[in-house]
Design an enzyme around this catalytic site. Structure first.
Site, PDB file in Angstrom:
ATOM      1  N   ILE A  14       1.100  -1.136  -0.165  1.00 29.35           N
ATOM      2  CA  ILE A  14      -0.104  -0.112  -0.067  1.00 29.35           C
ATOM      3  C   ILE A  14       1.039   1.241   0.221  1.00 29.35           C
ATOM      4  O   ILE A  14       0.604   2.329  -0.811  1.00 29.35           O
ATOM      5  CB  ILE A  14      -0.813   0.044   1.295  1.00 29.35           C
ATOM      6  CG1 ILE A  14      -1.751  -1.178   1.240  1.00 29.35           C
ATOM      7  CG2 ILE A  14      -1.717   1.346   1.347  1.00 29.35           C
ATOM      8  CD1 ILE A  14      -2.684  -1.304   0.170  1.00 29.35           C
ATOM      9  N   THR A 126      -5.917   5.858  16.817  1.00 29.36           N
ATOM     10  CA  THR A 126      -5.613   7.031  16.229  1.00 29.36           C
ATOM     11  C   THR A 126      -5.388   8.031  17.676  1.00 29.36           C
ATOM     12  O   THR A 126      -4.666   8.870  17.946  1.00 29.36           O
ATOM     13  CB  THR A 126      -6.525   7.845  15.380  1.00 29.36           C
ATOM     14  OG1 THR A 126      -6.813   6.933  14.183  1.00 29.36           O
ATOM     15  CG2 THR A 126      -6.220   8.917  14.840  1.00 29.36           C
ATOM     16  N   ARG A 152      -8.662   0.612   0.865  1.00 32.75           N
ATOM     17  CA  ARG A 152      -9.359  -0.438   0.641  1.00 32.75           C
ATOM     18  C   ARG A 152      -9.268  -0.792  -0.958  1.00 32.75           C
ATOM     19  O   ARG A 152     -10.198  -1.210  -1.724  1.00 32.75           O
ATOM     20  CB  ARG A 152     -10.804  -0.135   0.740  1.00 32.75           C
ATOM     21  CG  ARG A 152     -11.239   1.456   0.543  1.00 32.75           C
ATOM     22  CD  ARG A 152     -12.668   1.826   0.076  1.00 32.75           C
ATOM     23  NE  ARG A 152     -13.383   1.806   1.333  1.00 32.75           N
ATOM     24  CZ  ARG A 152     -14.702   2.716   1.691  1.00 32.75           C
ATOM     25  NH1 ARG A 152     -14.672   3.521   0.703  1.00 32.75           N
ATOM     26  NH2 ARG A 152     -15.177   2.463   2.646  1.00 32.75           N
ATOM     27  N   LYS A 204     -13.234   0.472   8.505  1.00 31.18           N
ATOM     28  CA  LYS A 204     -12.590  -0.711   7.798  1.00 31.18           C
ATOM     29  C   LYS A 204     -12.532  -1.852   8.170  1.00 31.18           C
ATOM     30  O   LYS A 204     -12.654  -3.018   7.479  1.00 31.18           O
ATOM     31  CB  LYS A 204     -11.163  -0.091   7.963  1.00 31.18           C
ATOM     32  CG  LYS A 204     -10.017  -1.209   7.258  1.00 31.18           C
ATOM     33  CD  LYS A 204      -9.921  -1.277   5.853  1.00 31.18           C
ATOM     34  CE  LYS A 204      -9.305  -2.480   5.226  1.00 31.18           C
ATOM     35  NZ  LYS A 204      -9.050  -2.668   4.089  1.00 31.18           N
ATOM     36  N   GLY A 255      -9.291 -16.681   3.181  1.00 28.76           N
ATOM     37  CA  GLY A 255      -7.554 -16.233   3.281  1.00 28.76           C
ATOM     38  C   GLY A 255      -7.377 -14.701   2.989  1.00 28.76           C
ATOM     39  O   GLY A 255      -8.304 -13.938   2.923  1.00 28.76           O
ATOM     40  N   CYS A 258      -6.515  -9.771   4.763  1.00 22.84           N
ATOM     41  CA  CYS A 258      -7.425  -8.550   5.260  1.00 22.84           C
ATOM     42  C   CYS A 258      -8.758  -9.265   5.654  1.00 22.84           C
ATOM     43  O   CYS A 258      -8.948  -9.192   6.922  1.00 22.84           O
ATOM     44  CB  CYS A 258      -7.571  -7.694   4.222  1.00 22.84           C
ATOM     45  SG  CYS A 258      -6.476  -6.534   3.736  1.00 22.84           S
ATOM     46  N   PHE A 319      -4.503 -17.774  -2.081  1.00 22.35           N
ATOM     47  CA  PHE A 319      -5.805 -17.576  -1.001  1.00 22.35           C
ATOM     48  C   PHE A 319      -6.940 -17.231  -1.895  1.00 22.35           C
ATOM     49  O   PHE A 319      -8.204 -17.151  -1.424  1.00 22.35           O
ATOM     50  CB  PHE A 319      -5.346 -16.793  -0.098  1.00 22.35           C
ATOM     51  CG  PHE A 319      -5.444 -15.009  -0.256  1.00 22.35           C
ATOM     52  CD1 PHE A 319      -6.604 -14.492  -0.353  1.00 22.35           C
ATOM     53  CD2 PHE A 319      -4.298 -14.398  -0.458  1.00 22.35           C
ATOM     54  CE1 PHE A 319      -6.706 -13.269  -0.685  1.00 22.35           C
ATOM     55  CE2 PHE A 319      -4.308 -12.925  -0.811  1.00 22.35           C
ATOM     56  CZ  PHE A 319      -5.684 -12.354  -0.762  1.00 22.35           C
ATOM     57  N   LYS A 320      -6.928 -16.816  -3.180  1.00 22.56           N
ATOM     58  CA  LYS A 320      -7.894 -16.673  -4.222  1.00 22.56           C
ATOM     59  C   LYS A 320      -7.626 -16.629  -5.750  1.00 22.56           C
ATOM     60  O   LYS A 320      -6.184 -16.982  -5.976  1.00 22.56           O
ATOM     61  CB  LYS A 320      -8.551 -15.258  -4.048  1.00 22.56           C
ATOM     62  CG  LYS A 320      -7.557 -14.048  -4.285  1.00 22.56           C
ATOM     63  CD  LYS A 320      -8.396 -12.627  -4.142  1.00 22.56           C
ATOM     64  CE  LYS A 320      -7.904 -11.428  -4.523  1.00 22.56           C
ATOM     65  NZ  LYS A 320      -8.425 -10.226  -4.539  1.00 22.56           N
TER      66      LYS A 320
HETATM   67  N1  NAD Z   1      -2.167  -5.138   1.108  1.00 22.54           N
HETATM   68  C1  NAD Z   1      -3.539  -4.613   0.795  1.00 22.54           C
HETATM   69  O1  NAD Z   1      -4.206  -4.981  -0.235  1.00 22.54           O
HETATM   70  C2  NAD Z   1      -3.920  -3.783   1.944  1.00 22.54           C
HETATM   71  C3  NAD Z   1      -5.229  -3.325   1.802  1.00 22.54           C
HETATM   72  C4  NAD Z   1      -5.966  -2.523   2.468  1.00 22.54           C
HETATM   73  C5  NAD Z   1      -5.282  -2.290   3.710  1.00 22.54           C
HETATM   74  N2  NAD Z   1      -3.944  -2.790   4.075  1.00 22.54           N
HETATM   75  C6  NAD Z   1      -3.357  -2.501   5.179  1.00 22.54           C
HETATM   76  O2  NAD Z   1      -2.404  -1.564   4.972  1.00 22.54           O
HETATM   77  C7  NAD Z   1      -1.118  -1.631   6.201  1.00 22.54           C
HETATM   78  C8  NAD Z   1      -0.002  -1.994   5.231  1.00 22.54           C
HETATM   79  O3  NAD Z   1      -0.087  -2.906   4.591  1.00 22.54           O
HETATM   80  P1  NAD Z   1       0.837  -3.507   3.373  1.00 22.54           P
HETATM   81  O4  NAD Z   1      -0.009  -4.814   2.671  1.00 22.54           O
HETATM   82  O5  NAD Z   1       1.330  -2.417   2.650  1.00 22.54           O
HETATM   83  O6  NAD Z   1       2.089  -4.213   3.989  1.00 22.54           O
HETATM   84  P2  NAD Z   1       3.456  -4.783   3.747  1.00 22.54           P
HETATM   85  O7  NAD Z   1       4.061  -5.795   4.710  1.00 22.54           O
HETATM   86  O8  NAD Z   1       3.514  -5.061   2.140  1.00 22.54           O
HETATM   87  O9  NAD Z   1       4.384  -3.654   3.736  1.00 22.54           O
HETATM   88  C9  NAD Z   1       4.610  -2.941   5.224  1.00 22.54           C
HETATM   89  C10 NAD Z   1       6.030  -2.069   5.022  1.00 22.54           C
HETATM   90  O10 NAD Z   1       6.187  -1.365   6.250  1.00 22.54           O
HETATM   91  C11 NAD Z   1       7.871  -1.650   6.726  1.00 22.54           C
HETATM   92  N3  NAD Z   1       7.863  -1.545   8.035  1.00 22.54           N
HETATM   93  C12 NAD Z   1       7.340  -2.197   9.048  1.00 22.54           C
HETATM   94  N4  NAD Z   1       7.688  -1.444  10.209  1.00 22.54           N
HETATM   95  C13 NAD Z   1       8.090  -0.219   9.895  1.00 22.54           C
HETATM   96  C14 NAD Z   1       8.650   0.990  10.487  1.00 22.54           C
HETATM   97  N5  NAD Z   1       8.352   1.042  11.694  1.00 22.54           N
HETATM   98  N6  NAD Z   1       9.030   1.952   9.863  1.00 22.54           N
HETATM   99  C15 NAD Z   1       9.168   1.824   8.538  1.00 22.54           C
HETATM  100  N7  NAD Z   1       8.616   0.701   7.704  1.00 22.54           N
HETATM  101  C16 NAD Z   1       8.327  -0.308   8.435  1.00 22.54           C
HETATM  102  C17 NAD Z   1       7.801  -3.288   6.180  1.00 22.54           C
HETATM  103  O11 NAD Z   1       9.256  -3.434   6.113  1.00 22.54           O
HETATM  104  C18 NAD Z   1       7.223  -3.291   4.893  1.00 22.54           C
HETATM  105  O12 NAD Z   1       7.975  -3.186   3.907  1.00 22.54           O
HETATM  106  C19 NAD Z   1      -1.602  -2.811   6.891  1.00 22.54           C
HETATM  107  O13 NAD Z   1      -2.418  -2.271   8.002  1.00 22.54           O
HETATM  108  C20 NAD Z   1      -2.603  -3.584   6.057  1.00 22.54           C
HETATM  109  O14 NAD Z   1      -3.595  -4.188   6.777  1.00 22.54           O
HETATM  110  C21 NAD Z   1      -3.592  -3.496   3.205  1.00 22.54           C
END
Ligand code: NAD
Length: 403
Positions: A14, A126, A152, A204, A255, A258, A319-320
């Site tokens: 994201i 928050t 999302r 969310k 799976g 999310c 997972f899908k």
């Molecule tokens: N991937 C999706 O489809 C999706 C969709 C909606 C919401 N989200 C939410 O968004 C958030 C991020 O998800 P994602 O899929 O991008 O995760 P991700 O694991 O792909 O990426 C997160 C990144 O953050 C880095 N990180 C961890 N701790 C850190 C810190 N203290 N400082 C700097 N970097 C740090 C990690 O090294 C990693 O590269 C989560 O809460 C997830 O639930 C994800």
């Protein structure tokens, strides 16, 4: 590069697309990730994740000097927290990444800055971060804008959805909400819906819990129909002819990182109230267990009927459908469980979206289908839908490939 305007903490699925999109619009973005490899990859104008059209966008933004990555934050005007929020052992949310990211930016905050959490978070996060910030920086009380804005997007279509999806934006007060809306309106074309931080956090969790509950209903029907000897796919199709009924499709479980995770954030904080949400999680987990048991029974019956061991094809691990992501995958869980019960049968493990895997020896889907006696469809990948139904094979179609 001059001082960045936006500081993006977390450059994953994201954070990186969001950083690239903002930078593409001509805003200077300083991306931060604790993973040095991620930082180096991005600074070369390359990407470490699979997402259509992201690579071009990152390469362009880095080349033009609007995006740079580092392991350390820097001063800016807007701070976005997009780090993981997994769950701990007892299915409790783990907000330690959000805390660590917030602590890292606190020294850089100044009057008038905007701080936004996008990570999926338990209700009240928050507010907790507000306390954390003001404990360390009482000089900034009433001088910062703090908001929550959940993401999302659908992996595989992130660059489009980041721009076109509606967003829910909730500040800790009205002026924070307005400031955050002004920020997102620079690059989002979808509608921006104002609310407060707690409602945005809950929104969310509710979106993903709603999907989980609806899938659980379909999965429960599949169990009932199996016992009643009714074709569940035909049943759902017919029931959906009702003008106000819209039942989803069953599968081998639920799976991903999310839908299979976020409902626990509600169940963990509201255990007495979230009865349906909690039961839906159980039903969807049980469906995967049930599928594994069904494979076990089917293989023993085959042995009795034929006087020899069965050859079994497990079709799909993701997972899908049509992705390569195995996180929290029910298909992978079922395959592991089935293999734990293996007793000299021959197994073909199939995942057309992955070349090789460190645990499973993968087989091409066509030869697995041709050689196996029992075909277990765990995921409805498009490749499987092109296969001809063969009467002599025992087919366990948990994914509705031949529905
Ligand atoms: N991937 C999706 O489809 C999706 C969709 C909606 C919401 N989200 C939410 O968004 C958030 C991020 O998800 P994602 O899929 O991008 O995760 P991700 O694991 O792909 O990426 C997160 C990144 O953050 C880095 N990180 C961890 N701790 C850190 C810190 N203290 N400082 C700097 N970097 C740090 C990690 O090294 C990693 O590269 C989560 O809460 C997830 O639930 C994800």
């Amino acid at each position: 590069m001059d001082n960045a305007e936006v500081i993006m903490i977390g450059l994953g699925y994201i954070g990186l697309p969001t950083a690239a999109l903002i930078a593409q619009g001509g805003t200077r973005v300083h991306g931060v990730d604790i993973n040095q490899k991620v930082v180096d990859t991005i600074n070369r104008g390359e990407i470490h994740i699979v997402e259509p059209s992201l690579e071009d966008s990152v390469a362009n933004a880095v080349k033009k000097g609007f995006l740079r990555a580092s392991t350390k934050p820097a001063p800016g005007n807007t701070y976005l927290i997009v780090v993981p929020t997994p769950f701990k052992d007892k299915n409790e949310p783990d907000i330690s990444f959000v805390e660590a990211a917030t602590k890292a930016v606190i020294p850089f905050l100044k009057e008038g800055d905007l701080y936004i959490i996008e990570s999926t978070s338990p209700v009240g996060t928050t507010d907790k971060m507000k306390e954390l910030i003001f404990q360390e920086r009482p000089d900034l009380i009433n001088k910062l804008f703090l908001a929550y804005c959940p993401e999302r997007v659908l992996p595989g279509n992130v660059m489009h959805e980041l721009v076109h999806n509606d967003r829910v934006i909730g500040g800790i007060d009205d002026k924070s909400t307005k400031k955050a809306i002004a920020f997102y309106s620079k690059y989002v074309k979808g509608e921006l819906h104002a609310t407060n931080a707690k409602t945005a956090e809950m929104c969310k969790l509710v979106e993903n819990s709603s999907r989980d509950v609806q899938i659980a209903f379909a999965n429960e029907l599949s169990l009932i129909c199996d016992k009643a000897d009714i074709n569940v796919w035909e049943l759902i199709n017919l029931a959906n002819k009702h003008p106000r009924v819209n039942i989803l499709q069953p599968g081998s479980g639920v799976g991903g990182h999310c839908i299979a995770v976020d409902p626990y954030f509600l169940v963990s904080d509201y255990p007495m109230e979230s009865k349906i949400i909690s039961t839906a999680r159980q039903v969807n987990n049980y469906k995967s267990f049930w599928c594994a048991e069904k494979v076990q029974h089917t293989k023993l019956k085959f042995e009795l009927d034929h006087g020899r061991k069965a050859k079994i094809a497990l079709m799909g691990l993701a997972f899908k459908p049509d992705i390569d992501d195995l996180r929290e995958s029910p298909a992978k869980y079922i395959a592991q469980r089935v293999l734990q019960n293996a007793n000299n049968e021959e197994y073909y493990i199939v995942e057309p979206n992955i070349k090789e895997h460190n645990i499973f020896k993968l087989t091409d889907y066509k030869s697995a289908y041709k050689n196996a006696d029992i075909i277990v469809f765990l995921v409805a990948h498009k490749e499987f839908k092109s296969l001809e139904k063969i009467k002599s094979k025992v087919i366990l179609d948990f994914a509705g490939v031949f529905k």
